[in-house]
Motif scaffolding. Structure first.
Motif, PDB file in Angstrom:
ATOM      1  N   GLY A  21      77.292  24.696  85.999  1.00 48.41           N
ATOM      2  CA  GLY A  21      77.983  23.977  84.931  1.00 48.41           C
ATOM      3  C   GLY A  21      79.461  23.726  85.172  1.00 48.41           C
ATOM      4  O   GLY A  21      80.222  23.490  84.240  1.00 48.41           O
ATOM      5  N   LYS A  24      79.935  19.734  88.973  1.00 47.46           N
ATOM      6  CA  LYS A  24      79.566  19.143  90.274  1.00 47.46           C
ATOM      7  C   LYS A  24      78.912  17.765  90.101  1.00 47.46           C
ATOM      8  O   LYS A  24      79.333  16.779  90.698  1.00 47.46           O
ATOM      9  CB  LYS A  24      78.583  20.069  91.018  1.00 47.46           C
ATOM     10  CG  LYS A  24      79.120  21.452  91.321  1.00 47.46           C
ATOM     11  CD  LYS A  24      78.086  22.295  92.051  1.00 47.46           C
ATOM     12  CE  LYS A  24      76.953  22.791  91.171  1.00 47.46           C
ATOM     13  NZ  LYS A  24      77.300  23.932  90.301  1.00 47.46           N
ATOM     14  N   THR A  25      77.858  17.753  89.289  1.00 46.37           N
ATOM     15  CA  THR A  25      77.077  16.529  89.122  1.00 46.37           C
ATOM     16  C   THR A  25      77.905  15.430  88.452  1.00 46.37           C
ATOM     17  O   THR A  25      77.927  14.277  88.910  1.00 46.37           O
ATOM     18  CB  THR A  25      75.816  16.841  88.283  1.00 46.37           C
ATOM     19  OG1 THR A  25      75.051  17.826  88.994  1.00 46.37           O
ATOM     20  CG2 THR A  25      74.977  15.619  88.054  1.00 46.37           C
ATOM     21  N   THR A  26      78.596  15.794  87.398  1.00 37.76           N
ATOM     22  CA  THR A  26      79.403  14.820  86.656  1.00 37.76           C
ATOM     23  C   THR A  26      80.481  14.211  87.543  1.00 37.76           C
ATOM     24  O   THR A  26      80.662  12.990  87.575  1.00 37.76           O
ATOM     25  CB  THR A  26      80.055  15.530  85.441  1.00 37.76           C
ATOM     26  OG1 THR A  26      79.009  16.070  84.634  1.00 37.76           O
ATOM     27  CG2 THR A  26      80.886  14.572  84.617  1.00 37.76           C
ATOM     28  N   ASN A 179      88.970  21.665  86.776  1.00 34.70           N
ATOM     29  CA  ASN A 179      88.198  20.850  85.849  1.00 34.70           C
ATOM     30  C   ASN A 179      88.245  21.504  84.474  1.00 34.70           C
ATOM     31  O   ASN A 179      88.526  22.690  84.364  1.00 34.70           O
ATOM     32  CB  ASN A 179      86.753  20.711  86.338  1.00 34.70           C
ATOM     33  CG  ASN A 179      85.962  19.712  85.494  1.00 34.70           C
ATOM     34  OD1 ASN A 179      86.530  18.827  84.851  1.00 34.70           O
ATOM     35  ND2 ASN A 179      84.647  19.856  85.489  1.00 34.70           N
ATOM     36  N   PRO A 210      90.893  16.860  82.748  1.00 35.23           N
ATOM     37  CA  PRO A 210      90.963  17.491  81.426  1.00 35.23           C
ATOM     38  C   PRO A 210      89.591  17.738  80.817  1.00 35.23           C
ATOM     39  O   PRO A 210      88.607  17.127  81.219  1.00 35.23           O
ATOM     40  CB  PRO A 210      91.739  16.462  80.598  1.00 35.23           C
ATOM     41  CG  PRO A 210      91.490  15.159  81.264  1.00 35.23           C
ATOM     42  CD  PRO A 210      91.324  15.453  82.726  1.00 35.23           C
ATOM     43  N   SER A 212      87.189  17.029  78.088  1.00 36.88           N
ATOM     44  CA  SER A 212      87.085  15.935  77.135  1.00 36.88           C
ATOM     45  C   SER A 212      85.621  15.575  76.909  1.00 36.88           C
ATOM     46  O   SER A 212      84.827  15.582  77.850  1.00 36.88           O
ATOM     47  CB  SER A 212      87.848  14.722  77.692  1.00 36.88           C
ATOM     48  OG  SER A 212      87.413  13.541  77.076  1.00 36.88           O
ATOM     49  N   ARG A 216      80.640  13.556  78.736  1.00 38.16           N
ATOM     50  CA  ARG A 216      79.203  13.562  78.442  1.00 38.16           C
ATOM     51  C   ARG A 216      78.713  12.183  78.018  1.00 38.16           C
ATOM     52  O   ARG A 216      77.550  11.996  77.714  1.00 38.16           O
ATOM     53  CB  ARG A 216      78.902  14.596  77.356  1.00 38.16           C
ATOM     54  CG  ARG A 216      78.938  16.016  77.908  1.00 38.16           C
ATOM     55  CD  ARG A 216      78.596  17.039  76.849  1.00 38.16           C
ATOM     56  NE  ARG A 216      79.746  17.350  76.025  1.00 38.16           N
ATOM     57  CZ  ARG A 216      80.679  18.251  76.351  1.00 38.16           C
ATOM     58  NH1 ARG A 216      80.578  18.926  77.473  1.00 38.16           N
ATOM     59  NH2 ARG A 216      81.696  18.482  75.569  1.00 38.16           N
TER      60      ARG A 216
END
Ligand code: ATP
Ligand code: MG
Length: 256
Positions: A21, A24-26, A179, A210, A212, A216
């Motif tokens: 969580g 990484k993916t984002t 992050n 940041p 935020s 998502r």
């Protein structure tokens, strides 16, 4: 074979840490999309996050939404025209074991500037070690939280001592990336942590991301400005204040 005489050299990049969580993916999707759709680079993603395959799934959702929704269809058409027929970047559903083969194959079929690997975090297998050793750059997202710090720094140490220091890896640089930074400015706490990081011999990127809710935000039927998509770059209004643009520029400087 990563290089081919007639082709420019591709860089293999992974946002990678064992901490779940961490982003990484984002970050992979945001940076890949920004480079590909805004900055004019050609990228690919190899999704090794078995069995979730979260990026492949995101791509499927994104495609479906474009196919079913006139608004996104129009946006895709406008982008395709503006980018003179440039296609969406490939997202290859892969695994740690197959990742390098899949990437090499992809690079034989086309010219890429960057291939991003979304790798799992657990260092307990040989395939992951081999995959990491084949990266050119590793960026580890980190948060100013004691547990996250410990876990991420441990990971960095393991990668450095067992992979980079063997002299047999392709890794040219490893960087930490703040992050989920609370508030607009990094607080004094970060200076304390950065001193520890420096002491251990690691470097943090200057750009930070940041915390935020926009991170998502994906394509949705309400057509609000979108952020995380494999088919479009983050909307300009949301890039502002996200530091995605600054991070991309800093990465380009590092990777060139
Ligand atoms: N800067 C941010 N601000 C707010 N939320 C964020 C930020 N970065 C990531 N997130 C959110 O945190 C969650 C975890 O992010 P993500 O899935 O990218 O992490 P990961 O490292 O890939 O996790 P995993 O280890 O499960 O693969 C997601 O819901 C994502 O939207
Ligand atoms: Mg992930």
């Amino acid at each position: 074979m990563k290089t081919n005489e007639s082709k420019k050299e591709v860089q293999y990049v992974a946002f990678s840490t064992q901490k779940g969580g961490a982003g990484k993916t984002t970050l992979t999707v945001l940076i890949a999309s920004y480079l590909h759709y805004v900055k004019g680079y050609t990228v690919a993603i190899v999704d090794c996050d078995y069995p979730q395959h979260s990026i492949s799934e995101m791509r499927e959702r994104d495609f479906k939404m474009v196919a079913d929704d006139e608004y996104y269809k129009g946006m895709a058409y406008e982008q395709f025209t503006r980018l003179e027929g440039k296609k969406a970047y490939p997202v290859i559903e892969s695994s740690t074991e197959k990742a390098l083969n899949d990437a090499d194959e992809l690079c034989e079929q086309g010219e890429y500037d960057f291939v991003f690997f979304d790798l799992p975090g657990t260092m307990n297998n040989r395939d992951l070690v081999l995959a990491l050793a084949s990266m050119d750059y590793i960026i580890a997202p980190i948060a100013a939280d004691r547990v996250v710090m410990e876990s991420t720094l441990n990971y960095m140490i393991v990668v450095r001592d067992n992979i980079v220091n063997t002299g047999k890896s392709n890794i040219k640089a490893m960087r930490l990336l703040w992050n989920m930074v609370d508030g607009r400015e990094k607080s004094e706490l970060y200076e304390v942590y950065e001193a520890v990081i420096k002491e251990l011999g690691f470097t943090t990127l200057e750009s930070f991301i940041p915390d935020s809710t926009r991170f998502r935000r994906e394509q949705s039927i309400n057509h609000k400005a979108l952020f995380r998509s494999t088919l479009f770059p983050a909307d300009k209004s949301l890039v502002k204040g996200s530091n995605i643009d600054a991070l991309t520029d800093e990465l380009l400087e590092l990777l060139k």
